[in-house]
Scaffold this active site. Sequence first.
Site, mmCIF file in Angstrom:
data_model
loop_
_atom_site.group_PDB
_atom_site.id
_atom_site.type_symbol
_atom_site.label_atom_id
_atom_site.label_comp_id
_atom_site.label_asym_id
_atom_site.label_seq_id
_atom_site.Cartn_x
_atom_site.Cartn_y
_atom_site.Cartn_z
ATOM 1 N N SER A 1 0.880 -1.430 0.110
ATOM 2 C CA SER A 1 0.002 0.110 0.044
ATOM 3 C C SER A 1 0.766 1.290 0.126
ATOM 4 C CB SER A 1 -0.941 0.245 1.303
ATOM 5 O OG SER A 1 -0.176 0.642 2.283
ATOM 6 N N ASP A 2 0.273 2.337 -0.461
ATOM 7 C CA ASP A 2 0.701 3.544 -0.126
ATOM 8 C C ASP A 2 0.617 3.989 1.253
ATOM 9 O OD1 ASP A 2 2.082 6.116 -0.629
ATOM 10 O OD2 ASP A 2 1.209 6.182 -2.640
ATOM 11 N N TYR A 3 1.428 4.908 1.608
ATOM 12 C CA TYR A 3 1.461 5.632 3.026
ATOM 13 C C TYR A 3 0.167 5.854 3.658
ATOM 14 C CZ TYR A 3 3.889 8.151 6.859
ATOM 15 O OH TYR A 3 4.384 8.628 8.111
ATOM 16 N N ASP A 4 -0.222 5.056 4.609
ATOM 17 C CA ASP A 4 -1.499 4.787 5.394
ATOM 18 C C ASP A 4 -2.788 4.860 4.357
ATOM 19 O OD1 ASP A 4 -0.469 5.491 7.899
ATOM 20 O OD2 ASP A 4 -0.685 7.519 7.874
ATOM 21 N N ALA A 5 -2.551 4.150 3.254
ATOM 22 C CA ALA A 5 -3.819 4.146 2.305
ATOM 23 C C ALA A 5 -4.762 3.238 2.526
ATOM 24 C CB ALA A 5 -3.113 3.769 0.711
#
Length: 761
Positions: A304-308
């Site tokens: 995932s992307d950051y905190d996605a």
Amino acid sequence: MKPSKPGKSRRIGVRAIAALAVIMLAMVGCQPSGKQESKTVQPGRRYFTDPVIAHKVDSILSLMTLEEKAGQLCILGADHPNLKQLVKEGKLGGTNGVLPGRNVGRYTRQMQKLAMQSRLKIPLLFMGDVIHGFQTGFPVPLALAASWDPDLTRKTDSISAVEATASGVSWTFNPMIDIARDPRWGRIVEGAGEDPYLGSLMAAAAVKGYQGESLASPHTMMATAKHFVGYGAVQAGRDYNTVNMSERELRSVYLPPFEAAVKAGIGAVMPAFVSFNGVPVTANHFLLQDILRKEIGFNGIVVSDYDAVTELQEHGVAASAAQADELAMKAGVDMDLHSGSYLENLPKLVKEGKIPESVLDNAVRKVLTMKFELGLFDNPFRYSDSTLVANNVLPASHREAARKVACKTFVLLKNEKNILPLSKKLQSIAVIGPAADTQDNLLGPVHALARPEDVVTVLQGIKKAVSPWTKVIYAKGTDYNTSSESGFPEAVRAAQNADVVVLVLGENNDMCGEGDSRASLQLPGNQLDLVKAVVKTGKPVVAVLVNGRPLAVNWLNDHVPGILETWFPGTEGGNAIADVLFGDYNPSGKLPVTFPRSVGQVPIFYSHLNTGRPFNPNDKYTTRYVDMPNTPLYPFGYGLSYTNFSISPVKLNTQNLNWNDTLKVSVSVINTGERVGTELVQLYTHQQVANVSPPVKQLRRFKRVRLAPGEVKEITFRLTRKDLAILDKDMKWKTEPGTFDVMVGSSSEVTNSAGFTLKKP
């Protein structure tokens, strides 16, 4: 986020003891002096096919608790309060290894030692954004694309991998291969521009640069193709905004670079943390499973992307973090970056029957397999070598490479009356502008561990290049984003007292990159007013642009005789700019993205579709603006040289191409000027009639050719019917018989063409 409590160890029976023996065998090399595995991984390899590794991974899985499995799917940052404890408990898959301001080698080694204290001694991955250099700052990716040289990208990313792995970093969140046709979007600086063909070549080259021939090599690192998919088409060019596009545009424009990266053997893919046609990509089964896994055939890690994952709540598709985790895991997101939510919720979701344990195991299997592929089970400390770190902190060879690479990325936009190159023997030169004596802002955004204090400024580069008796007068003039004109008088005096003026203008780091979208494409602040004041002195002026996106510099184009686009050129930027300004290097870069006249033209790109009412200056009711031309300021593929080139009319080996034959397209390129130079010869095609509306032209091939004055070389391109395929009405790539135009020239505004017919099979 509170980490979950340690799970109870499973009972170890005869089978588990055998499995533990396998682990111990795998861990024999878990010392700094352990030998590397010597097997070769070919480019484009599909991971998870090695039966030996698969057996070892399954053996480890059989010993893991649910909490340990969930932990392997988590990547936490150094800011997490319980990071060290989680590592010692074996409940973490990896952590950020690109930490400016820290001794990264020491940090990664300390954390890996903690991982070796865990029950199963599973090594950590260390990752981060190694985008355009690590210790050595290279030009930003958009600049590299301006070289139109995929091998240059491969070489720079290989050097980046050598530097990063020496400090223990084994995984980069790069390359960003989003096609971008809206220069307002800040992250356009991280990609290869607007064209899927050029973007695909650059994507594959980056994969090979980072990952090399084998991930078993200690100088290679796993790469991540991001952001899957369509992130470059966010509405209004505003970062994190929603994306809405047709399936045709998705498949024909935005997917090809990802297909190229997968074919090149990319180890990881990062989904875009935006909503795509109403469904956030992090929870989008259609994109992540149907297209990425099944159609494209990717079998690596989806991270995932950051905190996605937890942000699915903000998207309004999840009512809780646990529900967000369930959606992401079922959609195919193997690892959660930063939030730690997987560790907290996945064991509970499995126990409640909401996620089958087999789904969890499949994700963990990918992570463990990659750790084997990277050689971390053989030697967890293989990527952390203090000797290598010492040898790779800005060595002379890397600085030299950075300088040469930067020179190849610059694009000469204007050179009226051959104002460039400048003479090194001028009596005086005025160097003016906010970017003239800056260090940090030559590095560009997200520059890893590259230090501003190591950067050669433009002013320093010019001073070193000119003769000892040349007087260099410096005046800042203004700042990047101010309305104050207090520095104007000094700048004007400097110009008046000089033979020639070099104005160094553009954007700073905070105006490009993630979260830094702009509504205007003008020079920020009052820089244009400074330009006008300096031009008014009547002295010859050259403008050097330092920026990360296309800018609307109409006034400069109309009033300044020389304009050089240098992007964010990196550590050796000042020396490289001086090399080009004074003619030690003849610029050969070409624009990988269109420069508009106004933000009102955006999105603007060369390969648009025709309309039922094409532009006609004599007809109001055609596609046009009432206040400016349709055409861009500088087109895709455009760039000048200090010499001149002539390209002969296009010659074809046949005007009637049989279905299984090859079309040979030939031109002669002549250097008609007085300097050695390099021309980029570009080939475009257009299908006159198809079952869907075809683009007005599409880039199919290009070739760089270096010529001495008066030298002539014949260039031949080869095309087959596969090169002429289009996405038909049924969303299938298909080549149709018919009539085609093939165009060869020095930019996308090429008019040198010939026609041929592709005959029916």
